[in-house]
Structure formats: structure tokens, C-alpha cells
Design a protein around this motif. Structure first.
Motif, short mmCIF file in Angstrom:
data_model
loop_
_atom_site.label_atom_id
_atom_site.label_comp_id
_atom_site.label_asym_id
_atom_site.label_seq_id
_atom_site.Cartn_x
_atom_site.Cartn_y
_atom_site.Cartn_z
N TRP A 16 0.98 -1.08 -0.05
CA TRP A 16 0.05 0.03 0.15
C TRP A 16 0.93 1.16 -0.03
CZ3 TRP A 16 -4.32 1.97 -1.32
CH2 TRP A 16 -4.89 3.31 -0.67
N ASP A 17 0.62 2.20 -0.91
CA ASP A 17 1.42 3.11 -1.12
C ASP A 17 0.53 4.39 -1.41
OD1 ASP A 17 3.36 5.34 -2.03
OD2 ASP A 17 4.28 3.95 -3.29
N GLU A 18 0.29 5.32 -0.22
CA GLU A 18 -0.52 6.52 -0.25
C GLU A 18 0.10 7.67 -1.28
OE1 GLU A 18 -2.16 9.85 2.56
OE2 GLU A 18 -1.80 7.92 3.50
N LYS A 19 1.43 7.77 -1.34
CA LYS A 19 1.67 8.69 -2.39
C LYS A 19 1.32 8.34 -3.88
CE LYS A 19 6.01 11.00 -3.63
NZ LYS A 19 6.28 10.46 -5.05
N CYS A 20 1.68 6.92 -4.14
CA CYS A 20 1.33 6.47 -5.36
C CYS A 20 -0.22 6.65 -5.57
CB CYS A 20 1.95 5.08 -5.56
SG CYS A 20 1.61 4.32 -7.05
N VAL A 21 -1.12 6.31 -4.69
CA VAL A 21 -2.48 6.33 -5.01
C VAL A 21 -2.97 7.80 -5.23
CG1 VAL A 21 -4.68 6.09 -3.83
CG2 VAL A 21 -2.87 4.44 -3.48
N ARG A 22 -2.33 8.92 -4.59
CA ARG A 22 -2.68 10.07 -4.88
C ARG A 22 -2.24 10.79 -6.06
NH1 ARG A 22 -5.03 12.46 -0.34
NH2 ARG A 22 -5.03 11.54 1.56
N GLU A 23 -1.06 10.19 -6.53
CA GLU A 23 -0.56 10.47 -7.75
C GLU A 23 -1.26 9.97 -9.01
OE1 GLU A 23 3.42 9.17 -7.52
OE2 GLU A 23 4.38 11.15 -6.46
N THR A 24 -1.83 8.70 -8.63
CA THR A 24 -2.65 8.08 -9.61
C THR A 24 -3.96 8.93 -10.00
OG1 THR A 24 -1.70 6.02 -9.30
CG2 THR A 24 -3.88 5.80 -10.50
N ILE A 25 -4.62 9.41 -8.58
CA ILE A 25 -5.76 9.97 -8.82
C ILE A 25 -5.62 11.36 -9.70
CG2 ILE A 25 -7.62 11.36 -7.45
CD1 ILE A 25 -7.10 9.25 -5.30
N ALA A 26 -4.57 12.09 -9.37
CA ALA A 26 -4.18 13.17 -9.76
C ALA A 26 -3.87 13.07 -11.39
CB ALA A 26 -2.83 13.94 -9.22
N ARG A 27 -3.35 11.93 -11.83
CA ARG A 27 -2.81 11.70 -13.13
C ARG A 27 -4.09 11.56 -13.90
NH1 ARG A 27 -2.77 7.01 -15.51
NH2 ARG A 27 -2.58 5.84 -13.89
N ILE A 28 -5.03 10.84 -13.39
CA ILE A 28 -6.44 10.52 -14.03
C ILE A 28 -7.01 11.79 -14.31
CG2 ILE A 28 -8.70 9.27 -13.91
CD1 ILE A 28 -7.12 6.81 -12.42
N VAL A 29 -7.14 12.61 -13.30
CA VAL A 29 -7.96 13.92 -13.27
C VAL A 29 -7.42 14.68 -14.40
CG1 VAL A 29 -8.78 15.71 -11.95
CG2 VAL A 29 -9.02 13.51 -11.22
N GLU A 30 -6.21 14.72 -14.42
CA GLU A 30 -5.33 15.86 -15.23
C GLU A 30 -5.45 15.29 -16.63
OE1 GLU A 30 -1.56 15.94 -13.62
OE2 GLU A 30 -2.09 17.36 -11.74
N ASP A 31 -5.21 14.04 -16.74
CA ASP A 31 -5.47 13.47 -18.18
C ASP A 31 -6.67 13.70 -18.87
OD1 ASP A 31 -6.01 11.42 -20.41
OD2 ASP A 31 -3.60 11.10 -20.04
N THR A 32 -7.91 13.43 -18.13
CA THR A 32 -9.11 13.50 -18.40
C THR A 32 -9.57 14.94 -18.63
OG1 THR A 32 -9.35 11.47 -16.83
CG2 THR A 32 -11.58 12.94 -17.74
N SER A 33 -9.01 15.99 -17.78
CA SER A 33 -9.52 17.29 -18.04
C SER A 33 -8.94 17.86 -19.50
CB SER A 33 -8.92 18.18 -17.02
OG SER A 33 -9.40 17.76 -15.66
N ALA A 34 -7.87 17.25 -19.59
CA ALA A 34 -6.87 17.94 -20.88
C ALA A 34 -7.47 17.24 -22.14
CB ALA A 34 -5.44 17.20 -20.59
#
Length: 427
Positions: A16-34
């Protein structure tokens, strides 16, 4: 076996990697927005369309299209999961006619469909720009859907039952409570009894076939979920008979093996692939546990835990990371059991599935050269699941939660003549 091993894969031993999880959420949102443009919306994914996705029109429904992406981005921003702008709801009005055109092209007259139609789009608009005419239209859609022959969550009255419940929770307007009770009463009248199996069921007229689904989208427990959620809007007698019917049908249709459990897709044997024991949200134990975990008594407690153990034994779904038929949807089984039992083992298991779903999401993105921009079938649902694993909350999107907490708080702080402050239990 209670599942088909070929449909699953070995759980990867990622910590379990909280940093990785938060980065993945941010990546999905940023990619989707773009990826969004007003003209093309979001590109359809090859797995969501039958034709070449490069030439297919954008999909629009809440289930696997633009309305669901907008719901997800708005929700993730509202609950503090990721930063995005607040203007996504402005895109709902131009999406609506495109969604109606898509429904017409597919041959559906389904404005009131909870996962595919106008209804969820109007529900979002209503929370942020309520008008008497919009309220009247929502009430018309819910009331007019009671006789829909599918009798399931995606298209039929169970979906509009859930919508009425969400609208009541938002506004405390007795109008929605009354529609909830009327719809529940109508569904009760449509229940059938099986002498062979000793339980109640519904027949669904779905996609040109008559079926007896039990599952968490098209079947019996998908209807049980909003009934459990809105039970305080029913009379004590009405809820008691619903509870008896739900627990009896769920118990009698369970398939046990070595102390663990799953459910077939249909009540009645058809001699087809629908008799298989699948292990995904839309067919099998994950949908049963998620839909039933808030049942207030303990009658099915051991059964739900046994189902959770079966989901864990099966492992992640090889098909991908999605909610409807993927690893994230199965992971909600564990979050629901964590909420119900308070046993930390279920949160640990949910987080193990979360890390595996990140791996699947990244692998699929590399294979197709883009994310899958959808809620129930794609990466937006995965992002919400990851956030729920961070906070240890079971809030399956658009099933357990539709309006973010700040929307409900805003309504509760403003007294309106059309929204009484309570709806007493009938009877």
C-alpha cells in the motif's frame, strides 16, 4: 468452483502506497481534463464501442460517457480528492441533446433511465440551479417510469426509485419521499413467487429477452439496494415485508462451497452462459455484498462475509480495473464489509486490490495509448475507488452517493417553500 479462474489473475504483491495512490488520482483527473473538447467531448474507448473508436461518436450517458465523466470530475473536486475547475457542470446542457440523440440512434426511449438517460443529467442541474419546471420534469420522469418492463437499476423503476431517494436526501422535500413510496409499492405488486425456489423475484424484459436476473445492476439485489437505503421512508409494515423478501431470496439463491458463497446470474436455469458463476459487480458476489451491506439486521451477516471471502479467493479480474466488471468494483466488496464489520482485514484487502487496479490502469493506458474516459467502465471509477481506499469509506459512485456532501449542506442551509424539512415515516 464459485468462479472461473481464467477470468481472474494473480494479485500482485504491491505494498500500500498512499503517495502512489494520490499521484494516480491526480494523473487520471489531469489527463481526463486535458482530453476534453466541447465539440468532441471525450474520445470513446475501443472497449466501450463496437466500431473503430477513431470514428465512433463520443458516448454521453452517465454509465460510460460524458455525463459520467462530468459527474466524476465534479465529485472528486467536491470531496477534495483532486483539484479541477468548477465549471464542468456547465457542459451538461449541451450534452443532454446529444445523449437523447444517442438513445434514439440505439433505439431506446429512455429519458428516465438512471444510468443512461436524461434523469441523472437533470438531477445534477437541479442541485445547482433548481427551478419549479425542472422539479416538475424530474417528478414526471420518476412517476412515468414505474411500469418500465426492465424492472432493474440501469433502465427501469429501481433506478428511478434510487433517484427519488437521492433527491429526498438532498432536499427533504416530501414530493420525493412520496414518489419513493409509490414506486416501491408498484415494484412490490410486480414481484413474482417461485414455488421451485421458495422466494420472490422479478422478471426483466431486457434487450429483447425475458430474464430473471439476481445481480447488482440488472437484478434483484440492485433493487434491494435503494429499498434498504430509503427504508425509513416506508411504513414499518412495508419495510418488514420487504426485508423478509430480500433476506429470503438472497439466502435461498446462494451457492455455497467450502464455507464460501457466490450467486448465479439468474434465478431460473436457462442452459446458457447466464448460468455461470461470475465474480464481478454486475454478476456475482461483489454486487450482492455492496448492495446489501447496509441491511440493518444481522440475518445475512455471515453470508455476506462468506461472499467477501470468495471475492478475495478469486482475485483481481483479468478484464481490467473498472467498477462494473473489474477489480475496483470487486474491491468495493471489501470496503462495504469494512464498514459493516469494522474488521481492518477488509480495508487491507481493499487496498491490495487498489494497488493492483493501478497496475491494470497503467497497463491498459500503455496498450491503448489513452485512458478509458468513463465512470462505470473506466478510469474515473478507478480514481474514486482509490480515494475511498485512502479514507476507508464505502461510497460506490452513483449507487451509494450521488450528491457530494457540500451540495446537501447547501440545500439544508436554505429554507424553501417547496422543501419541507422532514418526511415522517408513513403508517
Amino acid at each position: 468452483m464459485l468462479f472461473e479462474p481464467a477470468r481472474h489473475e494473480i494479485l500482485q504483491p504491491f505494498d500500500w502506497d498512499e503517495k502512489c495512490v494520490r499521484e494516480t488520482i491526480a494523473r487520471i483527473v489531469e489527463d481526463t481534463s486535458a482530453a476534453f473538447t466541447p465539440d468532441t467531448l471525450w474520445p470513446a474507448h475501443p472497449l466501450d464501442v463496437e466500431s473503430d473508436a477513431g470514428s465512433a461518436p463520443a458516448l454521453t450517458p452517465l454509465y460510460f460517457g460524458a455525463a459520467g465523466v462530468i459527474w466524476s470530475l465534479h465529485y472528486l473536486n467536491a470531496v477534495g480528492a483532486a483539484r479541477t475547475h468548477n465549471g464542468w457542470l456547465e457542459q451538461l446542457d449541451p450534452i443532454r441533446p446529444r445523449n437523447r440523440a444517442w438513445l434514439a440512434a440505439e433505439g431506446f426511449e429512455a429519458d428516465a433511465s438512471f444510468l443512461m438517460g436524461d434523469l441523472p443529467i437533470l438531477m445534477l442541474r437541479y442541485a445547482h440551479a433548481p427551478t419549479p419546471s425542472l422539479e416538475a420534469r424530474l417528478a414526471e420522469l420518476i412517476a412515468g417510469n414505474m411500469d418500465h418492463p426492465t424492472r432493474e437499476l440501469m433502465w427501469g423503476a429501481p433506478g428511478t426509485l434510487l433517484a427519488a431517494c437521492f433527491l429526498f436526501e438532498l432536499t427533504r422535500n416530501e414530493r420525493w419521499a412520496a414518489l419513493f413510496r409509490d414506486t416501491a409499492a408498484h415494484l412490490w405488486k410486480q414481484l413474482q413467487w417461485s414455488d421451485e425456489h421458495g422466494c420472490h423475484f422479478w422478471t426483466q424484459d431486457l434487450y429483447g429477452k425475458r430474464v430473471t436476473y439476481l445481480d447488482g445492476v440488472h437484478g434483484f439485489v440492485a433493487t434491494a439496494s435503494p429499498l434498504i437505503r430509503g427504508r425509513n421512508l416506508l411504513s414499518a409494515a412495508d419495510w418488514s415485508r420487504w426485508q423478509d423478501a430480500i433476506t429470503n431470496t438472497v439466502g435461498r439463491t446462494a451457492t455455497w462451497e467450502y464455507g464460501k458463497v457466490n450467486w448465479r446470474a439468474q434465478l431460473d436455469s436457462t442452459g446458457t452462459s447466464n448460468d455461470r458463476l461470475l465474480m464481478q459487480f454486475c454478476h456475482g458476489a461483489p454486487g450482492f455484498v455492496t448492495c446489501l451491506a447496509n441491511l440493518p439486521d444481522t440475518t445475512l451477516g455471515d453470508l455476506l462475509v462468506a461472499a467477501g471471502e470468495a471475492v478475495w479467493d478469486a482475485g483481481p479480474i483479468a478484464k481490467g480495473a473498472s467498477l462494473c466488471h473489474g477489480t475496483a468494483g470487486n474491491g468495493y466488496t471489501f470496503l462495504a464489509l469494512y464498514r459493516r464489520t469494522k474488521d481492518a482485514i477488509w480495508l487491507d484487502r481493499a487496498r491490495a486490490f487498489a494497488m493492483h487496479s493501478i497496475h491494470q490502469s497503467e497497463s491498459d493506458a500503455a496498450r491503448y495509448g489513452r485512458l478509458r474516459y468513463s465512470l462505470w467502465t473506466g478510469d474515473l471509477g478507478v480514481a474514486i475507488y482509490l480515494f475511498d481506499c485512502l479514507r476507508g469509506v464505502a461510497a460506490f459512485p452513483t449507487l451509494d452517493v450521488f450528491y457530494p456532501p457540500h451540495s446537501i449542506a447547501a440545500w439544508s442551509s436554505v429554507a424553501t417553500a417547496s422543501a419541507p424539512t422532514h418526511a415522517p415515516r408513513a403508517g
